[in-house]
Design a protein around this motif. Structure first.
Motif, PDB file in Angstrom:
ATOM      1  N   ALA A  67      -2.028 -56.678   4.113  1.00 19.80           N
ATOM      2  CA  ALA A  67      -3.645 -57.115   3.466  1.00 19.80           C
ATOM      3  C   ALA A  67      -4.074 -57.821   3.761  1.00 19.80           C
ATOM      4  CB  ALA A  67      -3.125 -56.130   1.862  1.00 19.80           C
ATOM      5  N   SER A  71      -5.258 -57.361  11.386  1.00 18.08           N
ATOM      6  CA  SER A  71      -6.247 -57.159  11.451  1.00 18.08           C
ATOM      7  C   SER A  71      -5.758 -55.880  12.574  1.00 18.08           C
ATOM      8  CB  SER A  71      -6.839 -58.334  12.045  1.00 18.08           C
ATOM      9  OG  SER A  71      -6.151 -58.985  13.073  1.00 18.08           O
ATOM     10  N   CYS A  74      -5.601 -50.311  13.634  1.00 19.19           N
ATOM     11  CA  CYS A  74      -4.681 -49.672  12.363  1.00 19.19           C
ATOM     12  C   CYS A  74      -4.533 -50.070  11.068  1.00 19.19           C
ATOM     13  CB  CYS A  74      -3.193 -49.573  12.639  1.00 19.19           C
ATOM     14  SG  CYS A  74      -3.355 -48.462  14.420  1.00 19.19           S
ATOM     15  N   PHE A  75      -5.840 -51.721  11.409  1.00 18.89           N
ATOM     16  CA  PHE A  75      -5.527 -52.127   9.677  1.00 18.89           C
ATOM     17  C   PHE A  75      -6.318 -51.403   8.251  1.00 18.89           C
ATOM     18  CE2 PHE A  75      -8.070 -54.556   6.404  1.00 18.89           C
ATOM     19  CZ  PHE A  75      -6.924 -55.538   5.635  1.00 18.89           C
ATOM     20  N   PRO A  76      -7.626 -50.737   8.836  1.00 14.93           N
ATOM     21  CA  PRO A  76      -7.486 -50.163   7.242  1.00 14.93           C
ATOM     22  C   PRO A  76      -6.616 -48.957   7.324  1.00 14.93           C
ATOM     23  CG  PRO A  76      -9.561 -50.437   9.117  1.00 14.93           C
ATOM     24  CD  PRO A  76      -7.961 -50.377   9.827  1.00 14.93           C
ATOM     25  N   LEU A  77      -6.026 -48.413   8.433  1.00 13.11           N
ATOM     26  CA  LEU A  77      -5.305 -46.980   7.947  1.00 13.11           C
ATOM     27  C   LEU A  77      -4.081 -47.799   7.232  1.00 13.11           C
ATOM     28  CD1 LEU A  77      -4.606 -44.310   8.399  1.00 13.11           C
ATOM     29  CD2 LEU A  77      -3.246 -44.804  10.063  1.00 13.11           C
ATOM     30  N   LYS A  79      -3.321 -50.126   5.597  1.00 10.02           N
ATOM     31  CA  LYS A  79      -4.392 -51.102   3.985  1.00 10.02           C
ATOM     32  C   LYS A  79      -4.440 -49.594   3.000  1.00 10.02           C
ATOM     33  CE  LYS A  79      -7.227 -54.200   1.933  1.00 10.02           C
ATOM     34  NZ  LYS A  79      -7.638 -52.897   0.807  1.00 10.02           N
ATOM     35  N   THR A  80      -4.878 -48.656   3.792  1.00  7.46           N
ATOM     36  CA  THR A  80      -4.991 -47.508   3.190  1.00  7.46           C
ATOM     37  C   THR A  80      -3.894 -46.676   2.132  1.00  7.46           C
ATOM     38  OG1 THR A  80      -6.912 -46.652   3.584  1.00  7.46           O
ATOM     39  CG2 THR A  80      -6.456 -45.261   2.023  1.00  7.46           C
ATOM     40  N   ASN A  85      -6.576 -49.564  -3.022  1.00  9.64           N
ATOM     41  CA  ASN A  85      -7.371 -50.562  -4.037  1.00  9.64           C
ATOM     42  C   ASN A  85      -6.708 -50.328  -5.278  1.00  9.64           C
ATOM     43  OD1 ASN A  85      -8.546 -51.792  -5.611  1.00  9.64           O
ATOM     44  ND2 ASN A  85     -10.519 -49.880  -5.670  1.00  9.64           N
TER      45      ASN A  85
END
Length: 433
Positions: A67, A71, A74-77, A79-80, A85
């Motif tokens: 997290a 980078s 694929c980082f957003p996927l 992290k989700t 959050n």
């Protein structure tokens, strides 16, 4: 060409039960897939091929602090799915309370019409679902005359997949059409509730092969007893006198029904024992699902988001297991051979998805107590409808036992609502002081 599971399980049977194979080799090896325990283990083996790699990947991303250091595309996927959050809020409770206050402020006629709409939607959805469930699992398809045996559908997991894929579609469309809270929970946490939800649904379908539908409904209604026992033993919880009283009433009513039931359809004690074991499995898995979902609701999410997340993993687990077993295309072939089954399976899924939406809407508008009363009535109607359509015989003593069970359930709802209203009435005084 036989699938992986069809090749591996006969070999395991030879290793685990060599004496049984020696005595009855052809029937055991050819019909292993008719044993519910083997089907359960095969399903778990399929789920593990997804769970184990997923667990290793999640452990790796957490260990490397992805997290903070990750980078790329694929980082957003990632992290989700892995981190989300982590901040937990209670804004959803405020939103639900506000919407319920808005509902309370409406006219009496409007509220009455809403209540009728919710009750009718829940009754139609789940009564139809119960009738179809028993039809699909206990009756054959393709028999032109009463003398012909026809073909029975046996794969409960495919029905679970059908229910989940439609529920995923409906909840996904709902999330797109209507504004939802900003999602914060790591996606992988839905997989725990998803797995237990799949297994509880599988047990629910599978149990109908060994017990009657009225027996299953009563067993589900009486799951408050093991929940109280578990709370007393594990968590050292204390209960009110009326909770013990209603639990005793439920156990007496269920005992009266079971002891007075005829054994024409299921004379074998092994068959009865299998049904009891599967029902116990259903209660355990279902209890875990609700508790885990309660824990997930600490994040800021709506009920429809919960529905989407759980069904997303349910579809992943079930379709993966079905494809590995070679059962997915076998079930599709059964659907093409029997159009009546295809209609029943689709309608079953529609009722399940619509029922979930009615659950969320009813609780949001009227609270859990009203919802519990409606669903308790639904269980009573389901028993009567099943006896009428499928010819289940209930003796006078058994019928009295059913009345005792539902009387106890209504007493629980009434006592709980009185306690909650008393606490709400005392709360403003405490705030003033």
């Amino acid at each position: 060409m036989p699938s992986f599971s069809q090749r591996i399980w006969p070999a395991l049977v030879l290793l685990l039960f060599p004496s049984a194979v020696t005595a009855e080799e052809p029937s055991l090896l050819d019909g292993w897939h008719d044993v519910w325990l083997f089907r359960f283990l095969v399903n778990m083996l399929g789920y593990s091929t997804i769970i184990i790699p997923g667990y290793l990947l999640i452990s790796y991303f957490k260990r490397t602090n992805y997290a903070e250091t990750g980078s790329g595309f694929c980082f957003p996927l990632i992290k989700t799915c892995v981190f989300g959050n982590e901040a937990k809020t209670s804004l959803l409770d405020d939103t639900s309370a506000a919407s319920r206050n808005d509902a309370d402020s409406g006219s009496t006629l409007k509220q009455a019409l809403k209540l009728i709409f919710c009750a009718a939607g829940l009754q139609v959805s789940y009564l139809t679902w119960g009738v179809l469930q028993e039809r699909v699992m206990t009756r054959s398809y393709g028999a032109a005359t009463t003398d012909q045996e026809g073909e029975k559908f046996k794969d409960s997991q495919f029905l679970v997949f059908m229910n989940r894929i439609l529920a995923l579609t409906v909840s996904g469309i709902w999330c797109v059409m209507f504004k939802q809270p900003r999602h914060g929970a790591p996606m992988y946490k839905y997989s725990f509730a998803s797995l237990s939800n799949i297994l509880s649904s599988w047990c629910q379908y599978e149990a109908l092969k060994f017990i009657s539908f009225p027996t299953q409904v009563l067993a589900k209604a009486s799951k408050v007893i093991p929940v109280m026992l578990m709370g007393k033993i594990v968590s050292h919880k204390s209960y009110e006198y009326w909770e013990y009283f209603t639990a005793v009433l439920i156990s007496v009513g269920v005992s009266m029904f079971l002891l007075s039931s005829t054994t024409d359809k299921h004379p074998s004690t092994v068959t009865t024992f299998s049904g009891v074991v599967i029902l116990i499995g259903y209660i355990i898995f279902d209890s875990f699902t609700s508790n885990w979902q309660d824990n997930l609701f600490k994040y800021k999410m709506s009920s429809v988001q919960m529905m989407f997340g759980v069904n997303l993993f349910s579809c992943l687990f079930t379709v993966g297991s079905l494809l590995e077993q070679g059962a997915f295309f076998e079930s599709l072939g059964f659907m093409t051979r029997h159009s009546e089954f295809a209609f029943h399976a689709v309608l079953l899924s529609v009722c399940s998805a619509c029922g979930q939406l009615f659950i969320f809407y009813t609780i949001n508008q009227f609270g859990a107590a009203v919802f519990t009363i409606i669903m308790t009535l639904r269980q009573a109607f389901a028993i009567l409808l099943s006896c009428f359509l499928y010819g289940h015989t209930v003796t006078l003593v058994g019928g009295f036992g059913v009345v005792v069970v539902f009387l106890a359930l209504f007493l629980r709802v009434y006592a709980r609502s009185r306690m909650k209203s008393g606490r709400r009435g005392a709360q403003p005084l405490a705030q003033k002081v």
